[in-house]
Design a protein around this motif. Structure first.
Motif, mmCIF file in Angstrom:
data_model
loop_
_atom_site.group_PDB
_atom_site.id
_atom_site.type_symbol
_atom_site.label_atom_id
_atom_site.label_comp_id
_atom_site.label_asym_id
_atom_site.label_seq_id
_atom_site.Cartn_x
_atom_site.Cartn_y
_atom_site.Cartn_z
ATOM 1 N N LEU A 1 1.293 -1.109 0.560
ATOM 2 C CA LEU A 1 0.434 -0.165 0.079
ATOM 3 C C LEU A 1 1.085 1.425 -0.069
ATOM 4 C CD1 LEU A 1 -2.734 -1.048 2.375
ATOM 5 C CD2 LEU A 1 -2.972 -0.936 0.560
ATOM 6 N N GLY A 2 1.739 1.428 0.410
ATOM 7 C CA GLY A 2 2.650 2.246 0.743
ATOM 8 C C GLY A 2 2.526 2.899 2.224
ATOM 9 N N LEU A 3 3.104 4.165 2.828
ATOM 10 C CA LEU A 3 3.062 4.091 4.060
ATOM 11 C C LEU A 3 1.966 5.300 3.946
ATOM 12 C CD1 LEU A 3 4.897 4.595 6.987
ATOM 13 C CD2 LEU A 3 6.226 6.684 5.678
ATOM 14 N N GLU A 4 2.288 6.256 3.121
ATOM 15 C CA GLU A 4 0.729 7.391 3.975
ATOM 16 C C GLU A 4 -0.275 6.153 3.403
ATOM 17 O OE1 GLU A 4 -1.199 10.920 1.226
ATOM 18 O OE2 GLU A 4 1.073 10.197 0.414
ATOM 19 N N THR A 5 -0.602 5.041 2.325
ATOM 20 C CA THR A 5 -2.370 5.037 2.606
ATOM 21 C C THR A 5 -2.148 4.062 3.924
ATOM 22 O OG1 THR A 5 -1.657 4.910 0.266
ATOM 23 C CG2 THR A 5 -3.373 3.671 1.192
ATOM 24 N N THR A 6 -0.900 3.415 4.352
ATOM 25 C CA THR A 6 -0.889 2.930 5.420
ATOM 26 C C THR A 6 -0.965 3.644 6.800
ATOM 27 O OG1 THR A 6 0.577 0.668 4.630
ATOM 28 C CG2 THR A 6 0.296 1.000 7.213
ATOM 29 N N GLU B 1 -3.224 6.600 6.309
ATOM 30 C CA GLU B 1 -4.522 6.519 6.492
ATOM 31 C C GLU B 1 -5.734 4.998 6.593
ATOM 32 O OE1 GLU B 1 -4.639 7.844 1.949
ATOM 33 O OE2 GLU B 1 -4.329 9.774 2.721
ATOM 34 N N LEU B 2 -5.086 3.997 6.193
ATOM 35 C CA LEU B 2 -5.735 3.092 6.641
ATOM 36 C C LEU B 2 -5.647 2.018 8.214
ATOM 37 C CD1 LEU B 2 -7.146 -0.078 6.259
ATOM 38 C CD2 LEU B 2 -4.630 -1.264 6.676
ATOM 39 N N VAL B 3 -4.888 3.109 9.011
ATOM 40 C CA VAL B 3 -5.443 2.956 10.408
ATOM 41 C C VAL B 3 -6.158 3.908 10.548
ATOM 42 C CG1 VAL B 3 -3.914 3.544 12.337
ATOM 43 C CG2 VAL B 3 -3.050 2.386 11.251
ATOM 44 N N GLY B 4 -6.149 5.075 9.973
ATOM 45 C CA GLY B 4 -6.767 6.077 10.332
ATOM 46 C C GLY B 4 -8.863 5.871 9.990
ATOM 47 N N VAL B 5 -8.857 4.712 9.289
ATOM 48 C CA VAL B 5 -10.252 4.952 8.528
ATOM 49 C C VAL B 5 -10.862 3.459 9.913
ATOM 50 C CG1 VAL B 5 -11.425 2.792 6.789
ATOM 51 C CG2 VAL B 5 -9.827 4.785 6.075
ATOM 52 N N LEU B 6 -9.615 2.873 9.999
ATOM 53 C CA LEU B 6 -10.165 1.609 11.071
ATOM 54 C C LEU B 6 -10.598 2.090 12.592
ATOM 55 C CD1 LEU B 6 -7.483 -0.872 10.882
ATOM 56 C CD2 LEU B 6 -9.601 -1.240 9.719
ATOM 57 N N GLY B 7 -9.812 3.561 12.447
ATOM 58 C CA GLY B 7 -10.146 4.160 13.753
ATOM 59 C C GLY B 7 -11.366 4.776 13.730
ATOM 60 N N TYR B 8 -11.743 5.537 12.734
ATOM 61 C CA TYR B 8 -12.965 6.423 12.871
ATOM 62 C C TYR B 8 -14.408 5.458 12.545
ATOM 63 C CZ TYR B 8 -16.500 8.340 10.813
ATOM 64 O OH TYR B 8 -18.139 9.559 10.677
ATOM 65 N N TYR B 9 -14.031 4.501 12.015
ATOM 66 C CA TYR B 9 -14.978 3.709 12.066
ATOM 67 C C TYR B 9 -14.609 2.205 13.899
ATOM 68 C CZ TYR B 9 -16.696 4.786 7.389
ATOM 69 O OH TYR B 9 -17.494 5.769 6.578
#
Length: 182
Positions: free
Chosen positions: A144-149, A151-159
């Protein structure tokens, strides 16, 4: 029992009304579920909905991967409203129905694409162990790359916030939707 009482849109104070109307006019086009709960605290609703709009519509994750992460989170928390809303979106975005069903029931899904497998492994590991091993982290960075990873953590935290709100306030399922975790 629904907690708190159903939001009366006709009785919103000016700050609640501003945030309500902002959500309504944004990409969601609807004020439902946990967003209605958050309006009890308009400052929280304002900030959380802005983060949510980013997490849902503006990350570098393709919709399929974002929705996959949301399904893993909703299933982990057994947040029925979240699942009922996002499973159809996930399927439309390209998540395999067999993968969605495996996630819903707690079975191990089978993936054909590495990025799907990575998002699932990362999300599941972070939710269940509260950590990510070096192997899973390295795999995510490679796929995914660092930036997308990040952002993935952000999605997991938000949801996770969404799911916790659904469960803490007994947010009801959308009308006519069966309980996916009954």
């Amino acid at each position: 029992m629904t907690r708190p009482p159903v939001l009366d849109e006709a009785a919103l104070n000016p700050e609640q009304k501003r945030v309500h109307d902002e959500i309504l006019s944004g990409p969601r086009g609807i004020v439902e579920g946990p967003l209605r709960v958050w309006l009890m605290s308009p400052k929280l609703a304002d900030r959380a909905q802005a983060l949510g709009a980013f997490c849902r519509y503006d990350t570098k994750l393709p919709p399929r991967l974002s929705e996959l992460a949301i399904l893993v989170t909703g299933a982990f928390w057994k947040a029925g409203f979240e699942w009922a809303v996002h499973c159809p979106i996930a399927l439309k975005a390209g998540v395999d129905p067999a993968v969605a069903e495996a996630i819903r029931t707690g079975a191990e899904p089978v993936f054909t694409a590495e990025d799907d497998a990575v998002v699932y492994a990362f999300a599941r590991e972070l939710h269940t162990t509260r950590q990510v091993t070096n192997a899973t982290y390295d795999r995510a960075i490679a796929a995914l790359g660092l930036e997308t990873t990040v952002e993935l953590v952000g999605v997991l935290g938000y949801y996770t916030l969404i799911s916790m709100t659904i469960n803490a306030f007994h947010v009801p399922l959308p009308e006519g939707a069966p309980d996916p975790f009954a």
